[in-house]
Write an enzyme that holds these catalytic residues in place. Structure first.
Site, PDB file in Angstrom:
ATOM      1  N   ASP A 115       0.872  -1.181   0.000  1.00 55.48           N
ATOM      2  CA  ASP A 115       0.000   0.000   0.000  1.00 55.48           C
ATOM      3  C   ASP A 115       0.907   1.229   0.000  1.00 55.48           C
ATOM      4  O   ASP A 115       1.955   1.219   0.652  1.00 55.48           O
ATOM      5  CB  ASP A 115      -0.882  -0.021   1.252  1.00 55.48           C
ATOM      6  CG  ASP A 115      -2.108   0.863   1.118  1.00 55.48           C
ATOM      7  OD1 ASP A 115      -3.234   0.350   1.219  1.00 55.48           O
ATOM      8  OD2 ASP A 115      -1.943   2.093   0.915  1.00 55.48           O
ATOM      9  N   ILE A 171     -28.444  14.846   3.100  1.00 58.40           N
ATOM     10  CA  ILE A 171     -28.967  15.418   1.860  1.00 58.40           C
ATOM     11  C   ILE A 171     -29.185  14.315   0.835  1.00 58.40           C
ATOM     12  O   ILE A 171     -28.274  13.522   0.567  1.00 58.40           O
ATOM     13  CB  ILE A 171     -27.981  16.463   1.281  1.00 58.40           C
ATOM     14  CG1 ILE A 171     -27.755  17.569   2.306  1.00 58.40           C
ATOM     15  CG2 ILE A 171     -28.509  17.038  -0.034  1.00 58.40           C
ATOM     16  CD1 ILE A 171     -26.614  18.499   1.958  1.00 58.40           C
ATOM     17  N   ILE A 220     -23.883   5.863   2.108  1.00 62.14           N
ATOM     18  CA  ILE A 220     -24.123   5.395   3.480  1.00 62.14           C
ATOM     19  C   ILE A 220     -23.134   6.038   4.449  1.00 62.14           C
ATOM     20  O   ILE A 220     -23.518   6.515   5.517  1.00 62.14           O
ATOM     21  CB  ILE A 220     -24.073   3.850   3.547  1.00 62.14           C
ATOM     22  CG1 ILE A 220     -25.295   3.281   2.814  1.00 62.14           C
ATOM     23  CG2 ILE A 220     -24.014   3.368   5.000  1.00 62.14           C
ATOM     24  CD1 ILE A 220     -25.429   1.767   2.845  1.00 62.14           C
ATOM     25  N   GLY A 233     -25.501  12.659 -14.194  1.00 64.88           N
ATOM     26  CA  GLY A 233     -24.913  11.375 -14.584  1.00 64.88           C
ATOM     27  C   GLY A 233     -25.266  10.225 -13.654  1.00 64.88           C
ATOM     28  O   GLY A 233     -24.829   9.098 -13.861  1.00 64.88           O
ATOM     29  N   THR A 293      -4.491   6.756  -0.069  1.00 61.10           N
ATOM     30  CA  THR A 293      -5.808   6.899   0.562  1.00 61.10           C
ATOM     31  C   THR A 293      -5.968   5.916   1.719  1.00 61.10           C
ATOM     32  O   THR A 293      -6.839   6.101   2.571  1.00 61.10           O
ATOM     33  CB  THR A 293      -6.969   6.690  -0.448  1.00 61.10           C
ATOM     34  OG1 THR A 293      -6.783   5.425  -1.107  1.00 61.10           O
ATOM     35  CG2 THR A 293      -7.013   7.783  -1.482  1.00 61.10           C
ATOM     36  N   GLY A 294      -5.132   4.893   1.750  1.00 61.76           N
ATOM     37  CA  GLY A 294      -5.174   3.946   2.864  1.00 61.76           C
ATOM     38  C   GLY A 294      -4.584   4.566   4.121  1.00 61.76           C
ATOM     39  O   GLY A 294      -3.923   5.610   4.064  1.00 61.76           O
ATOM     40  N   TYR A 326     -12.333   5.861 -14.624  1.00 60.41           N
ATOM     41  CA  TYR A 326     -12.322   4.823 -13.589  1.00 60.41           C
ATOM     42  C   TYR A 326     -12.935   3.518 -14.120  1.00 60.41           C
ATOM     43  O   TYR A 326     -12.311   2.458 -14.086  1.00 60.41           O
ATOM     44  CB  TYR A 326     -13.093   5.305 -12.350  1.00 60.41           C
ATOM     45  CG  TYR A 326     -13.365   4.194 -11.368  1.00 60.41           C
ATOM     46  CD1 TYR A 326     -12.319   3.612 -10.662  1.00 60.41           C
ATOM     47  CD2 TYR A 326     -14.655   3.712 -11.159  1.00 60.41           C
ATOM     48  CE1 TYR A 326     -12.556   2.570  -9.784  1.00 60.41           C
ATOM     49  CE2 TYR A 326     -14.899   2.678 -10.285  1.00 60.41           C
ATOM     50  CZ  TYR A 326     -13.844   2.106  -9.599  1.00 60.41           C
ATOM     51  OH  TYR A 326     -14.085   1.066  -8.732  1.00 60.41           O
ATOM     52  N   LEU A 342      -0.280   4.207   0.914  1.00 60.24           N
ATOM     53  CA  LEU A 342      -0.918   5.119   1.878  1.00 60.24           C
ATOM     54  C   LEU A 342      -1.426   6.407   1.236  1.00 60.24           C
ATOM     55  O   LEU A 342      -1.528   7.427   1.897  1.00 60.24           O
ATOM     56  CB  LEU A 342       0.044   5.432   3.041  1.00 60.24           C
ATOM     57  CG  LEU A 342       0.412   4.217   3.906  1.00 60.24           C
ATOM     58  CD1 LEU A 342       1.401   4.600   4.994  1.00 60.24           C
ATOM     59  CD2 LEU A 342      -0.838   3.597   4.537  1.00 60.24           C
TER      60      LEU A 342
HETATM   61  C1  UD1 Z   1     -21.162   3.992  -7.155  1.00 59.38           C
HETATM   62  C2  UD1 Z   1     -19.697   4.248  -6.998  1.00 59.38           C
HETATM   63  C3  UD1 Z   1     -19.143   4.817  -8.237  1.00 59.38           C
HETATM   64  C4  UD1 Z   1     -19.502   3.963  -9.449  1.00 59.38           C
HETATM   65  C5  UD1 Z   1     -20.988   3.671  -9.490  1.00 59.38           C
HETATM   66  C6  UD1 Z   1     -21.268   2.651 -10.577  1.00 59.38           C
HETATM   67  C7  UD1 Z   1     -19.334   4.688  -4.646  1.00 59.38           C
HETATM   68  C8  UD1 Z   1     -19.022   5.707  -3.606  1.00 59.38           C
HETATM   69  N1  UD1 Z   1     -19.481   5.155  -5.886  1.00 59.38           N
HETATM   70  O1  UD1 Z   1     -21.787   5.230  -7.343  1.00 59.38           O
HETATM   71  O2  UD1 Z   1     -17.753   4.848  -8.085  1.00 59.38           O
HETATM   72  O3  UD1 Z   1     -19.203   4.636 -10.628  1.00 59.38           O
HETATM   73  O4  UD1 Z   1     -21.394   3.146  -8.263  1.00 59.38           O
HETATM   74  O5  UD1 Z   1     -22.529   2.139 -10.497  1.00 59.38           O
HETATM   75  O6  UD1 Z   1     -19.414   3.509  -4.380  1.00 59.38           O
HETATM   76  N2  UD1 Z   1     -26.377  10.456  -2.758  1.00 59.38           N
HETATM   77  C9  UD1 Z   1     -27.195  11.258  -1.979  1.00 59.38           C
HETATM   78  N3  UD1 Z   1     -26.631  11.955  -0.966  1.00 59.38           N
HETATM   79  C10 UD1 Z   1     -25.299  11.902  -0.660  1.00 59.38           C
HETATM   80  C11 UD1 Z   1     -24.462  11.072  -1.457  1.00 59.38           C
HETATM   81  C12 UD1 Z   1     -25.041  10.363  -2.505  1.00 59.38           C
HETATM   82  O7  UD1 Z   1     -28.396  11.349  -2.222  1.00 59.38           O
HETATM   83  O8  UD1 Z   1     -24.870  12.550   0.285  1.00 59.38           O
HETATM   84  C13 UD1 Z   1     -26.997   9.667  -3.832  1.00 59.38           C
HETATM   85  C14 UD1 Z   1     -26.299   9.747  -5.153  1.00 59.38           C
HETATM   86  O9  UD1 Z   1     -26.708  10.871  -5.878  1.00 59.38           O
HETATM   87  C15 UD1 Z   1     -26.728   8.437  -5.795  1.00 59.38           C
HETATM   88  C16 UD1 Z   1     -26.853   7.485  -4.595  1.00 59.38           C
HETATM   89  O10 UD1 Z   1     -26.946   8.310  -3.451  1.00 59.38           O
HETATM   90  O11 UD1 Z   1     -27.967   8.559  -6.414  1.00 59.38           O
HETATM   91  C17 UD1 Z   1     -25.668   6.563  -4.429  1.00 59.38           C
HETATM   92  O12 UD1 Z   1     -24.498   7.341  -4.479  1.00 59.38           O
HETATM   93  P1  UD1 Z   1     -23.043   6.756  -4.225  1.00 59.38           P
HETATM   94  O13 UD1 Z   1     -22.952   6.147  -2.888  1.00 59.38           O
HETATM   95  O14 UD1 Z   1     -22.077   7.817  -4.580  1.00 59.38           O
HETATM   96  O15 UD1 Z   1     -22.943   5.529  -5.232  1.00 59.38           O
HETATM   97  P2  UD1 Z   1     -23.223   5.424  -6.809  1.00 59.38           P
HETATM   98  O16 UD1 Z   1     -23.770   6.641  -7.387  1.00 59.38           O
HETATM   99  O17 UD1 Z   1     -24.015   4.183  -6.987  1.00 59.38           O
END
Ligand code: UD1
Length: 313
Positions: free
Chosen positions: A32, A202, A188, A273, A36-37, A143, A34
């Protein structure tokens, strides 16, 4: 299989892998840089594993780290989608050239198997549900593109012989040690941090978007199964999710129960997106690896909440 190299072993998922491998009696080496780890992620197993502070872009270091290794769990990567858009070349070097370095060194060292962290981002915005491994990849970011390309390298190396490979396409992983600090951190971890800080979570959009959330402990089990499966087809790719999805509104309800408090979210405009719905088809992982997610969302969130109460920010 005796000695396992975990790249990105000081990260969120990697550190859980290291703990589980040690618990199962494997010898563990961690590579690693480090970036981000964090060393603290491995505090519970300090001294029980070999530590190599190095970058997967460093060919010589990777070659040295591969000595006497039987299996590799390759988690080291640039994992942020927006960051990959800002710095595509760096993403390419870390995720694709880094994986090539791992494969090249693994082949030279006679490693039996390499299991890589793949991603549901391979499916892009394709609205078809559930996501099947047979769907044509449609990555929408550097990515996603580097991870799909890396899967092709895994396949090629498996075809060339001498080593078996698998890519585990993680869906939305959550659990202790996930970094909540960025705008783009997993939803989460962000919701939990808001609650801890006494702030209002939010929701971007109407909250009806859905995701397949999988607890990190289940992801660890999937990795161990992939490491030990009797045989893997060249270039095997597996979805690693639960096969079920919940909307963000449902997620908040379950989290509110785990935290024992009422939660009223604030709504903001949808993230550009954003995928509306995501859910893994788990037939292949079930059939080939015998993998089934076991931790229900309520249980996973309860564990995460309990853990978060114990640690300082
Ligand atoms: C995840 C991956 C991303 C990948 C995608 C592919 C993560 C952190 N991201 O994105 O790398 O390209 O899957 O499917 O695992 N949201 C809120 N409030 C917040 C944060 C997020 O409402 O504070 C919403 C987002 O707009 C989204 C949903 O929650 O609609 C999930 O968001 P997120 O955890 O970032 O994951 P993905 O968008 O699924």
């Amino acid at each position: 299989m005796r000695r396992v190299l975990v790249t990105g072993g000081a990260g969120f998922i990697g550190s859980h892998l290291v703990e589980a491998l040690l618990d199962k009696g494997y010898e563990v080496r961690v590579l690693d840089n480090l970036s981000t780890g964090r060393r603290e992620n491995l505090a519970s197993v300090q001294g029980a594993f070999e530590w190599v502070e190095a970058d997967v872009r460093d060919r010589e270091a990777v070659l040295r780290a591969m000595k006497d290794v039987d299996g590799v769990l390759h988690e080291a990567a640039m994992v942020s989608v927006p960051f990959s858009m800002e710095r595509p070349r760096e993403c390419h070097e870390i995720n694709l050239v880094g994986t090539l370095n791992i494969l090249e060194a693994a082949r030279a060292a006679g490693v039996h198997r390499v299991v890589m962290a793949g991603t549901a981002a391979a499916y892009g915005n394709n609205p078809e549900l559930p996501k099947r491994e047979t769907m044509v990849p449609e990555p929408e970011s550097p990515y996603g593109a580097t991870k799909v390309a890396a899967e092709q390298y895994l396949r090629a190396y498996a075809r060339m012989g001498g080593l078996e490979t698998a890519s585990l396409r993680y869906f939305n992983v959550y659990g202790p040690r996930q970094d909540p600090r960025s705008m783009y951190s997993g939803v989460i971890s962000r919701f939990v941090e808001s609650l801890v800080a006494g702030e209002t979570p939010i929701i971007f959009g109407d909250g009806e978007q859905s995701r397949d959330f999988i607890y990190v402990g289940d992801v660890v089990r999937a990795n161990l199964l992939a490491l030990r499966a009797p045989h893997l087809e060249p270039g095997a790719v597996f979805n690693i999710g639960t096969g079920h999805s919940v909307t963000l509104l449902e997620l908040l309800e379950v989290l509110a129960r785990a935290a024992g408090r009422e939660v009223v979210p604030r709504f903001a405009s949808a993230r550009p997106g954003d995928v509306k719905h995501s859910r893994a088809d788990m037939a292949r992982a079930r059939a080939v690896l015998g993998f089934e997610a076991e931790v229900p969302l309520s249980e996973g969130l309860a564990r995460l909440w309990k853990w978060r109460q114990k640690v300082r920010s």
